[in-house]
Scaffold this motif. Sequence first.
Motif, short mmCIF file in Angstrom:
data_model
loop_
_atom_site.label_atom_id
_atom_site.label_comp_id
_atom_site.label_asym_id
_atom_site.label_seq_id
_atom_site.Cartn_x
_atom_site.Cartn_y
_atom_site.Cartn_z
N LEU C 225 0.51 15.41 -14.09
CA LEU C 225 -0.46 14.88 -15.06
C LEU C 225 -1.61 15.85 -15.30
O LEU C 225 -2.19 15.87 -16.37
CB LEU C 225 -1.00 13.54 -14.57
N SER C 226 -1.94 16.68 -14.29
CA SER C 226 -3.06 17.61 -14.47
C SER C 226 -2.74 18.67 -15.51
O SER C 226 -3.64 19.31 -16.03
CB SER C 226 -3.40 18.28 -13.15
N LEU C 377 -5.14 11.04 -8.77
CA LEU C 377 -4.49 10.40 -9.90
C LEU C 377 -5.53 10.00 -10.93
O LEU C 377 -5.36 10.23 -12.14
CB LEU C 377 -3.71 9.18 -9.41
N ALA C 378 -6.66 9.41 -10.45
CA ALA C 378 -7.71 9.00 -11.38
C ALA C 378 -8.29 10.22 -12.09
O ALA C 378 -8.49 10.20 -13.31
CB ALA C 378 -8.81 8.26 -10.62
N SER C 380 -6.83 13.09 -12.70
CA SER C 380 -5.91 13.69 -13.66
C SER C 380 -5.80 12.82 -14.91
O SER C 380 -5.70 13.33 -16.02
CB SER C 380 -4.54 13.92 -13.03
N PHE C 381 -5.85 11.46 -14.72
CA PHE C 381 -5.83 10.59 -15.89
C PHE C 381 -7.09 10.80 -16.73
O PHE C 381 -7.03 10.87 -17.96
CB PHE C 381 -5.73 9.12 -15.48
N MET C 384 -6.76 13.88 -18.68
CA MET C 384 -5.81 13.71 -19.77
C MET C 384 -6.46 12.98 -20.94
O MET C 384 -6.40 13.42 -22.09
CB MET C 384 -4.62 12.93 -19.24
N PHE C 385 -7.16 11.86 -20.65
CA PHE C 385 -7.71 11.05 -21.73
C PHE C 385 -8.86 11.77 -22.43
O PHE C 385 -8.96 11.71 -23.65
CB PHE C 385 -8.15 9.68 -21.20
#
Lengths: 166, 107, 396
Positions: C225-226, C377-378, C380-381, C384-385
């Motif tokens: 995701l990163s 995870l948070a 990378s999200f 992304m956003f």
Amino acid sequence: MADPTFIAMMVVTVGSAIVALEAKEIVYGAIGLAGSLFGVATLFFLLDAPYVAVFQIAVYIGAVAVLILFTVMLVRQERWAKELPTNALSKFAGIATGLAVTIALAFAVLDTGLFSITQTNPADFVKIGELISTGYAPVLEVLALILAASVVGALTLSRVDKEEKK
Amino acid sequence: MNSLADFVLVSAMLFGIGIYGLATKRNALRLLFAVEIMINAANLNFVAFGQFLPFAQAAQPSALGQTFVLFSIALAAAEAAVILAIVVVAYRLHQDVDVSELKSMQG
Amino acid sequence: MSKPITTFEDFIKRILKVVFWVLLFLPLIGVPIYYGLYGYLHLPIDFFALATVKPLEFLAFQINLINTEPFKTLFALTVFPGFTFVAVYSTIFMGWVERKFTAKIQLRTGPMYAGKVEGIAQNFADFFKLLFKEIIIPNGVDTATFVAIPFALMAVAGALIALVPLSPTTYIANPSVGAILVFAVLGFSPLIVLLAGWASNSKYPFLGGLRALHQLVAYEIPLILSLVGAVILSGSLNLAPLVPGGPSIVTAQSGIWFIVLQPLGAIVFFVGALAELERIPFDLPEADSELVAGWQTEYTSMLFGTFQLANFSRMYILAGLFTTFFLGGWLGPAPVPPEVWFILKTTAVMIAMMLPRSVMPRVRIDQLLRAGWVKLLALSFANMFVTMVIVSLGVA
């Protein structure tokens, strides 16, 4: 005629599928399943569908096969790891059913003109993105809900059990 | 040169193997293997037909087959997660994953 | 200077040594000097004219041969961007760099004896030592799986080597979905490591295998995701352009490197890569004070050497991916060839990956999993956003 790469990968795919079901040790069965899934992924590559092939590898081998192997090791016990032999009649019936289905499908395929179609017209993965984000966006959302529900369900199943153990 | 029929034949073989597994095996994990193999047979058919057959209107390529397979892969992953959770729970309750022994729901 | 000659053996050795240095330096220094003077002083003999095979023509012939098709791919696979280069560069050279580097930080000297300079040949010596040791297969292991594991891991590393481009033209394979394919192939490693733990049929390897499984699965998702931000900004999944001048992740950075635009993504990727490589502070699967050597415990000799080779190759690959995604890959000022720029940047990233080893303690498994599943995870999200919003607003 099919090219050698295809024949090799066909043998790997079908052979490991048989190993997955017939291996005595169930860990070998899980390895066989992973091999079969990998074989299908290479067939996707041969079909000029690399995007699907990549996701087949990432999801099936990176997640599903690992999950299965982990479960196999978690619940592995000598008593059923070496499975009881199924009785001969049901085994025979199973082989007959499987063969009948395969042969019927094969004859259906041979009867049609599918052998004459050798020209692929592959679509770019950009097309997949367009389809997913326009016409099939509701499907994607429902799918996300299903995935979330299944994750919650799986977590709940294992958590309830943990509390019972105490 | 591979033709469409080659891939459909492989798919038929995988499907037959899956049916054989579903018919004979009693171990829940083997049943899961058989189901996964059959899902893969279906996926292979989807991609093969989608890649070889042009859309009826024009020679424009279509990604419908690949799109459905992506959905199918995601569904199969969810299904595998739930089934494996059930297998683990059944194993903890009955110390067994033989589906013919799991009869506590029977009337 | 050197010890006096006392025996006949020493005499022969000394002679051979002189012959060796003469043979080494005559072509390297003598011939260029001779031909450098040849034009000015009209020296009597032209050795090239006497030779039946002209060295320069032969060299040109060889270069031509390497550039024709079957040999080109074979050369790429086995020698330059491929296996030999990665093995020598990452395992032997960077392995030595790591040992010296750690030693200097801890005020030790590190390897000193093998090789003339600072023990530079120590890893060659270790390689040959491992090659000639006995392969011990313990009782009770699952032999087929046990022996297959190192080769499977090496095969995964080899498949990844093929996907990392060193320059617009120097690569082995360049599929249209390269950026995802890399992570799909990386997904093989938890399966293999778990099997390694199981096949060893021993408690430390099995514990190490389970830890590795948890860790690899947890950190693979933030790792993928990163990179989504970089992919959105470049609008391409190719690591190298498919056609000259076409879109790719590296060519999109010709203006500004993505590490400036995507600092969060770069940090998440770097931490995730450290965890994927099982390096300190995330070396729980091999924690040598608790698990001996984790899932590698039962392996000996060259099977263990293969693990080392695979580990260092994967380190090169992840450092190379960091370079490709965030540091502009082969981009750099012109006179230096692009491959050299790529290798320089990758070396810098690899040294940065080695830095935590000498200064950080090992984290606990619950800290590790919490950091992976929650924080990374948070982050990378979020990365992304934010990237998606910025791009859809038309800023970048």
